[in-house]
Design an enzyme around this catalytic site. Structure first.
Site, mmCIF file in Angstrom:
data_model
loop_
_atom_site.group_PDB
_atom_site.id
_atom_site.type_symbol
_atom_site.label_atom_id
_atom_site.label_comp_id
_atom_site.label_asym_id
_atom_site.label_seq_id
_atom_site.Cartn_x
_atom_site.Cartn_y
_atom_site.Cartn_z
ATOM 1 N N LYS A 36 0.845 -1.198 0.000
ATOM 2 C CA LYS A 36 0.000 0.000 0.000
ATOM 3 C C LYS A 36 0.879 1.248 0.000
ATOM 4 C CE LYS A 36 -0.315 -0.201 5.049
ATOM 5 N NZ LYS A 36 -1.201 -0.222 6.223
ATOM 6 N N ARG A 134 -10.196 0.488 15.406
ATOM 7 C CA ARG A 134 -10.158 1.259 14.164
ATOM 8 C C ARG A 134 -11.129 0.695 13.141
ATOM 9 N NH1 ARG A 134 -4.479 1.532 10.989
ATOM 10 N NH2 ARG A 134 -4.965 -0.693 10.737
ATOM 11 N N HIS A 163 -5.579 -6.943 13.725
ATOM 12 C CA HIS A 163 -4.369 -6.116 13.645
ATOM 13 C C HIS A 163 -3.900 -5.719 15.042
ATOM 14 C CE1 HIS A 163 -1.486 -3.777 11.417
ATOM 15 N NE2 HIS A 163 -1.807 -2.668 12.044
ATOM 16 N N ARG A 219 1.679 -10.471 7.470
ATOM 17 C CA ARG A 219 1.563 -9.299 6.608
ATOM 18 C C ARG A 219 2.717 -8.325 6.888
ATOM 19 N NH1 ARG A 219 -3.471 -9.354 9.207
ATOM 20 N NH2 ARG A 219 -2.994 -7.306 10.079
ATOM 21 N N TYR A 263 15.527 31.151 5.128
ATOM 22 C CA TYR A 263 14.389 31.870 5.687
ATOM 23 C C TYR A 263 14.499 31.982 7.203
ATOM 24 C CZ TYR A 263 11.916 31.376 1.218
ATOM 25 O OH TYR A 263 11.539 31.450 -0.099
ATOM 26 N N CYS A 310 13.862 24.668 2.504
ATOM 27 C CA CYS A 310 12.922 25.388 1.646
ATOM 28 C C CYS A 310 12.027 24.394 0.900
ATOM 29 C CB CYS A 310 13.680 26.239 0.632
ATOM 30 S SG CYS A 310 14.945 27.311 1.340
ATOM 31 N N ASP A 312 11.940 23.786 -2.221
ATOM 32 C CA ASP A 312 12.629 23.119 -3.330
ATOM 33 C C ASP A 312 14.141 23.024 -3.163
ATOM 34 O OD1 ASP A 312 10.085 23.214 -4.877
ATOM 35 O OD2 ASP A 312 10.518 25.370 -4.873
#
Length: 381
Positions: A36, A134, A163, A219, A263, A310, A312
């Site tokens: 997943k 859950r 679980h 799992r 920054y 930042c 990027d």
């Protein structure tokens, strides 16, 4: 030329980790790797092909869309959606031959109707809530629910599962109590005449800490990718980190004493400092919490991130790295020469778990797949 910022995925490491899991659980236990969240950020299609080649029996996903992606990639192995989905998705579950989790009558009836309309049999796994609170039917209602589902036309019960919320804790008392509840409930379901081959419960931490929870199938999730999300491990086993996040220096600049970086001016140079800028940022999944805290590797040497990360770009202090140049490789986690930065270390610095670190690596970071030490495929998100 592709982007210099990449996530390098070692599929040999994933194959090795699966072999370690197989050795732990033994030949009588099936394996359903969790692929997943795009294979925990590693790429669901390539991870799935790798684990199936290595003997996995089933694939675990979270959403119908994830299952359809695998089917569209010509993966025809059993796929189980591990969470509850909506009744209006039942037709597609049948169309794509996807196993589903059932824990309420509404979805079970919708799936039955869809299967009958298509002239097919839909395979289901019943989820029992033994303490996660859950998802799942309560243990007190599980037998009655399983009997009711078994009578719906067009459905076949293949498994019953639950679980763990705390199988990685130092105190395993609650987990051991869960195992006994699950053992009792599944026995009662079978005593009521409902036949199903698979009981499954163990996640990664339970595979390492609770062998009595293996039942018929396990799992593995985070350990498949060479990582742990707990420090409380009773059965340590060698695993290999499969993801390396790397980029290249795009700019170099020397600053003086008192000059600031980034920054908010959170880094002030206390010496003449050679600053390297790299083209990666929090939009790529390199978390802002790592600002002024995380190390990276340049020429195999640990150097610090300086200033705020930042969107990027990230700045580094490479003053102590000999002969550094624009274009030199930077490893944010993974191995470079004799240096290694684990994803668990980065997770600790972020105040989170390894799962979050790897699943938030952005789609604009190409995944480059490696086999026998050589790139053989690149996928750009």
């Amino acid at each position: 030329m592709s982007r210099p910022t990449i996530a390098e995925i070692d599929l040999d490491a994933i194959a090795f980790n699966l072999s370690q899991i197989k050795a732990l659980v033994g030949p009588g236990v099936r394996i359903c790797p969790a692929v997943k969240a795009d294979g925990y950020g590693h790429g669901a299609v390539q991870v799935s092909r790798t684990v199936l080649d290595e003997g996995a029996h089933m694939l675990g996903v979270a959403t119908l869309e994830e299952a359809i992606e695998l089917r569209n990639a010509a993966i025809d192995s059993p796929i189980l959606i591990l969470q509850r989905i909506f009744p209006d998705q039942a037709n597609e579950c049948v169309e794509y031959d996807v196993r589903t989790t059932v824990c309420d009558h509404e979805f079970a009836v919708a799936l039955s109707q869809a299967a009958c309309a298509a002239g097919k049999v839909a395979i289901v796994h019943i989820k029992v809530d033994t303490g996660m609170s859950r998802l799942g039917v309560s243990p007190d209602e599980a037998v009655e629910f399983a009997v009711a589902v078994s009578k719906l036309p067009g459905l076949k019960i293949e498994g019953v599962f639950t679980h763990f919320p705390s199988s990685g804790d130092a105190d395993l008392t609650f987990s051991q109590d869960q195992i006994e509840v699950f053992r009792r409930v599944t026995a009662q379901i079978r005593d009521a005449g409902v036949i199903f081959p698979l009981r499954h419960m163990a996640n990664s931490s339970a595979i390492l800490n609770l062998p009595e929870s293996y039942f018929d199938m396990v799992r593995p999730g985070i350990m498949l990718y060479g990582l742990h999300d707990t420090k409380h491990i009773l059965r340590d086993v060698e695993l290999r980190q499969a993801m390396t996040l790397k980029t290249k220096i795009v700019f170099l600049k020397e600053i003086g004493v008192g000059d600031s970086v980034g920054y908010g001016r959170t880094f002030i140079a206390k010496r003449r400092t050679l600053v390297a800028t790299i083209p990666i940022g929090y939009a790529d999944g390199y978390n802002r919490q790592l600002s002024n805290r995380a190390p990276v590797l340049v020429h195999g040497i640990r150097v610090p991130v300086i200033g705020r990360i930042c969107m990027d770009q990230v700045m580094l202090d490479v003053t102590d790295v000999p002969d550094v140049h624009i274009g030199d490789e930077v490893v944010l986690y993974g191995r470079q020469g004799d240096g290694f930065i684990s994803i668990e270390e980065i997770a600790d610095l972020q105040g989170t778990i390894a799962d979050e670190v790897i699943t938030t690596v952005g789609k604009r970071v190409p995944r480059v797949y490696v086999r026998t030490g050589r790139p053989y495929l690149e996928e750009v998100g």
